[in-house]
Structures are given as structure tokens and as C-alpha cells.
Design an enzyme around this catalytic site. Structure first.
Site, PDB file in Angstrom:
ATOM      1  NE  ARG A 163       0.166   3.599   3.686  1.00  0.00           N
ATOM      2  CZ  ARG A 163      -1.092   3.978   3.825  1.00  0.00           C
ATOM      3  NH1 ARG A 163      -1.590   4.200   5.028  1.00  0.00           N
ATOM      4  NH2 ARG A 163      -1.881   4.137   2.779  1.00  0.00           N
ATOM      5  CG  MET A 210      -1.947   1.115   1.218  1.00  0.00           C
ATOM      6  SD  MET A 210      -2.914   1.142   2.746  1.00  0.00           S
ATOM      7  CE  MET A 210      -3.739  -0.446   2.614  1.00  0.00           C
ATOM      8  CB  CYS A 211       1.137   4.105  -2.299  1.00  0.00           C
ATOM      9  SG  CYS A 211       1.346   3.162  -3.804  1.00  0.00           S
ATOM     10  N   GLY A 212       2.301   5.139   0.377  1.00  0.00           N
ATOM     11  CA  GLY A 212       2.231   6.140   1.437  1.00  0.00           C
ATOM     12  C   GLY A 212       2.803   7.457   0.957  1.00  0.00           C
TER      13      GLY A 212
END
Length: 257
Positions: free
Chosen positions: A33, A1-3
């Protein structure tokens, strides 16, 4: 999941080393993430008229090592005002690589740079349009079309503010996304479209002031919203009493039964 993580200092002098340390720490807090690459964008000079980008596949530690080992960075240079953006990426379009990492750029001069969470579902149509306009692509990402699209609109409408440009771009995008923009044409400004706000909200930082606008579904039209400042203790955004971040996210989900 990108941040996504961004940092702004306004009339509070910080060295480039301090700025980069803060951006790296922000990315380290997002490591839970899951991701496959990371990158940062920061000012190349004191007036914000140039932007440097460093990107690496792999862990944030690898990005950090590349930054501190760079011979092209003056770590002692001080900035009274500065905006830096950074990103951890989980590959959806294109394999993990430096070229596919964020920030993605508009051109070789880094005129506009963007970090992006989510997916642009109409990116192929937009890419086809931009290719017809003579733009060349260097990555396999859907994100790169965003950075080139904002430059294209800027060339056509140079009178627009940074926020207005971002709003014009968002009107053309389909999908689910959160974005943060930085540009050498708008030094010391940052513009964001983020689900952390509300859908169709655009936040703009200029001259130390934050404004949040509700994007209407007609071009060139938006309304300012009242800004609500939320003070969140650091404990609330870290693990707190939970043993893992996964456990924290599970127990913090609303009861949908």
C-alpha cells in the site's frame, strides 16, 4: 496509504514471540500500500494491565529488527488471551519519524493506544480543547488527539464500556477515518471503527465475542447489528493471478460506466 492490522487470541495460548510474528506478518502483507513507518502495541504483562509500543520510521523490516533485538521483551511469556494492534503509516500530518508513527498513545503510561487510517479534519479544534485541559502532545499527528480524547472522556465517564467510549470519541471527530483501539483499562478488548464494515459501524471484541453496532447521530445511542461472517480465501486478499497489487486493484474496481 496507511494499513491497520490487529490480532486476537482468545483462550488459545500464544507466546509473545508468536503474537509478534503474526503482527509483523500482517504488516508485511500491507506493505504494497505504500508507507513510511510502522509500529505495534502489545501487552506488557499477562493480565493486560500494561501496554508496550514499538515504532520505527522506514520499512517493516526495520521495525522487525528492533523488536527481535529488544532486551526489554520476554518473548517466551505466554498469553491465554491477548489483543495486539499494528500499523503502517503514510505521513499526512508530521514528517516520518518514530514519534509520528502509530500506534499513538494517550500518555506516558500508554493507557489508551490507537491506530488510524484517514484524516481528522477538525483535529486543530480538538487539540486546542485538549491543550486547555492540560494535555501535552509529543507528535505532529492528527491521530494523537484521538488517543488523548478517549482518555479525557474515560476520566469524565469511567462507567462507560470500551465500545461506548469509542462511540463517544467518534461523535466528536470529523473527516474520513478507520480506527482500532486498545487500552490497559479494558484488557483483552479491542474496539474498531472501520470503513471495512460500514460507515458509522463500531465493532467490539470482548470475552471472545464480536458485536457490531450502528452508531446513531445522537450521543449514548446505538443499535446492535446482525453479524455477518465472511469467509474469504487467502488467495482473494493476496495478489492471486495478477502480477502486481496495483493491477489487482485496477481490475477489481467496479464498472462505473
Amino acid at each position: 496509504m496507511c494499513g491497520i492490522f490487529a490480532y486476537l487470541n482468545y483462550l488459545e495460548p500464544r507466546t509473545r514471540q508468536e503474537i509478534l510474528e503474526l503482527l509483523i506478518k500482517g504488516l508485511q502483507r500491507l506493505e504494497y500500500r505504500g508507507y513510511d513507518s510502522a509500529g505495534v502495541a502489545f501487552d506488557g504483562d499477562a493480565n493486560g494491565k500494561s501496554i508496550q509500543i514499538i515504532r520505527r520510521s522506514g520499512k517493516v523490516k526495520m521495525l522487525e529488527n528492533e523488536i527481535w533485538n529488544s532486551k526489554d521483551i520476554d518473548f517466551n511469556q505466554s498469553f491465554d488471551t491477548h489483543v495486539g494492534i499494528s500499523h503502517t503509516r503514510w505521513a499526512t500530518h508530521g514528517a516520518p519519524s518514530a514519534n509520528n508513527s502509530h500506534p499513538q498513545r494517550s500518555d506516558e503510561s500508554n493507557a489508551f493506544v490507537v491506530v488510524h487510517n484517514g484524516i481528522i479534519t477538525n483535529y486543530k479544534e480538538l487539540q486546542k480543547f485538549l491543550l486547555a485541559q492540560g494535555y501535552e502532545f509529543e507528535s505532529q499527528t492528527d491521530t494523537e488527539i484521538i488517543s488523548k480524547l478517549i482518555m479525557h472522556i474515560h476520566k469524565d465517564k469511567p462507567h462507560l464500556s470500551f465500545r461506548e467510549l469509542v462511540e463517544q470519541v467518534i461523535q466528536q471527530l470529523e473527516g474520513a477515518f478507520a480506527l482500532a483501539f486498545k487500552s490497559k483499562h479494558y484488557p483483552n478488548e479491542c474496539s474498531n471503527e472501520s470503513n471495512i464494515l460500514e460507515d458509522d459501524d463500531v465493532a467490539a471484541v470482548k470475552d471472545g465475542n464480536l458485536t457490531i453496532h450502528r452508531l446513531k447521530r445522537t450521543l449514548d445511542e446505538s443499535t446492535a447489528r446482525e453479524i455477518i461472517t465472511l469467509k474469504m480465501a487467502i488467495q482473494e486478499i493476496m495478489k492471486g493471478s495478477y502480477s502486481t497489487f496495483m493491477q489487482k486493484e485496477i481490475f477489481e474496481q467496479p464498472n462505473l460506466s
